[in-house]
Write an enzyme that holds these catalytic residues in place. Sequence first.
Site, PDB file in Angstrom:
ATOM      1  N   GLU A 197      -5.648  27.279  26.441  1.00 46.59           N
ATOM      2  CA  GLU A 197      -4.249  26.844  26.522  1.00 46.59           C
ATOM      3  C   GLU A 197      -4.139  25.341  26.289  1.00 46.59           C
ATOM      4  OE1 GLU A 197      -0.860  28.043  29.578  1.00 46.59           O
ATOM      5  OE2 GLU A 197      -1.984  26.325  30.307  1.00 46.59           O
ATOM      6  N   TYR A 213       3.896  23.867  23.126  1.00 48.90           N
ATOM      7  CA  TYR A 213       2.965  24.742  23.844  1.00 48.90           C
ATOM      8  C   TYR A 213       2.228  25.618  22.844  1.00 48.90           C
ATOM      9  CZ  TYR A 213       1.243  28.455  26.878  1.00 48.90           C
ATOM     10  OH  TYR A 213       0.434  29.355  27.535  1.00 48.90           O
TER      11      TYR A 213
END
Length: 389
Positions: A197, A109
């Site tokens: 993101e 991530y």
Amino acid sequence: MNIHEYQAKQLFQQYRIPVPEGKQAVTPEQAVEIAKGLGGDGWVVKAQVHAGGRGKVGGVKLAKTAAEIDEFSRDLLGKRLVTIQTDATGLPVNSLLIENIYPIQREMYLSLLLDRASERLIFIASAAGGMDIETVAHETPEKIISVQVHPAAGLQGYQCRKVAYALGLQGPQHKAITAIMQGMYDLFLAKDASQIEINPLIETDSGDLLALDAKINFDDNAIAIHPDILAMKDASQEDDKENEAQQFGLNYITLDGNIGCMVNGAGLAMATMDLVKLKGGLPANFLDVGGGTNVEKVCEAFKLILSDGNVKAVLVNIFGGIVKCDVIAQGILEAIKQIHVAVPVVVRLEGTNVEQGRELLSNTGLNIYPADDLAHAAEQVVALAEAVA
Ligand code: GDP
Ligand code: MN
């Protein structure tokens, strides 16, 4: 403002952030055509909606044959996808992203956003990424690290290395993650993003890093100077009422409660909502009708508020500074008559010509409750909404 994954990946490419090869399709035929063009022996069919959490609800499908691509595309196109990030009605799937399948070694991530507390851009990274990042954040927050970037110094090499170590990257991957982070940072500043993101950022079987998913939000206050970004807007992914409000210069946001709020000025609107909550009620919306209010705007504002079936009572809180209170009172009366407002309306006016305004609103025979004090008005509207509910 939000954009689709396929658009975010186009921007990623411009900033040298590696993404899978792929293209947007709007029909099943086109989806099959794109897959043929890409070649390979496996493809991902991804529903394009302005929300994440698609993987868990069948919005991301792996296809092995052209027939499967056709089947999945027919399945998804024209449907509404409900994910953990949408409301109960979901968002319409009007297009798909078709990409080659990449063999995933592991999912990480990486995101970049504005940290308001430190007033800096901040990278958030975790070696445990993918569809369960929320669980990681909840149960093992120590697995998530962050790096603050000083605005004058810019992104530093040691900061990229810190992220590289946290992600467990080796050798040439350090160079790769540095390029990705620099690309994200440059893109963020150049386009006035508010969040970028990548979840998951993957390591492939051959050790390459790749942004498998891409999500970018932009700062609405800067969107006017970025026509290329504005051109990516997809109104079908936004709240109908919020779109309509924009057309009339009204600032409207849907909420979950049952008390409609019509206020002039964003600050006053926030204070009004706070007060409604303090008195035990729940606002159905945020609505700032702006400074120069007129009858047309007030009518449109009422229409918007009442198009929400949950609304049991309305609180109007207007400060007559630029416009006079009697003009506003006239507008409210006109609007209530024109669009047959059935629910009780509590009106609190203050400012220039307030006496004339209140005079106009008393003894009208309509369902109007003039109030002279905001706390009292909030109490009254909460009581009226409860009486109906
Ligand atoms: P989200 O659920 O809306 O965030 O959609 P993502 O784009 O993150 O996709 C969800 C999941 O689908 C990912 O975490 C992957 O596990 C899987 N996935 C997506 N693309 C590929 C791919 O190219 N290859 C493989 N093997 N899995 C993929
Ligand atoms: Mn994702």
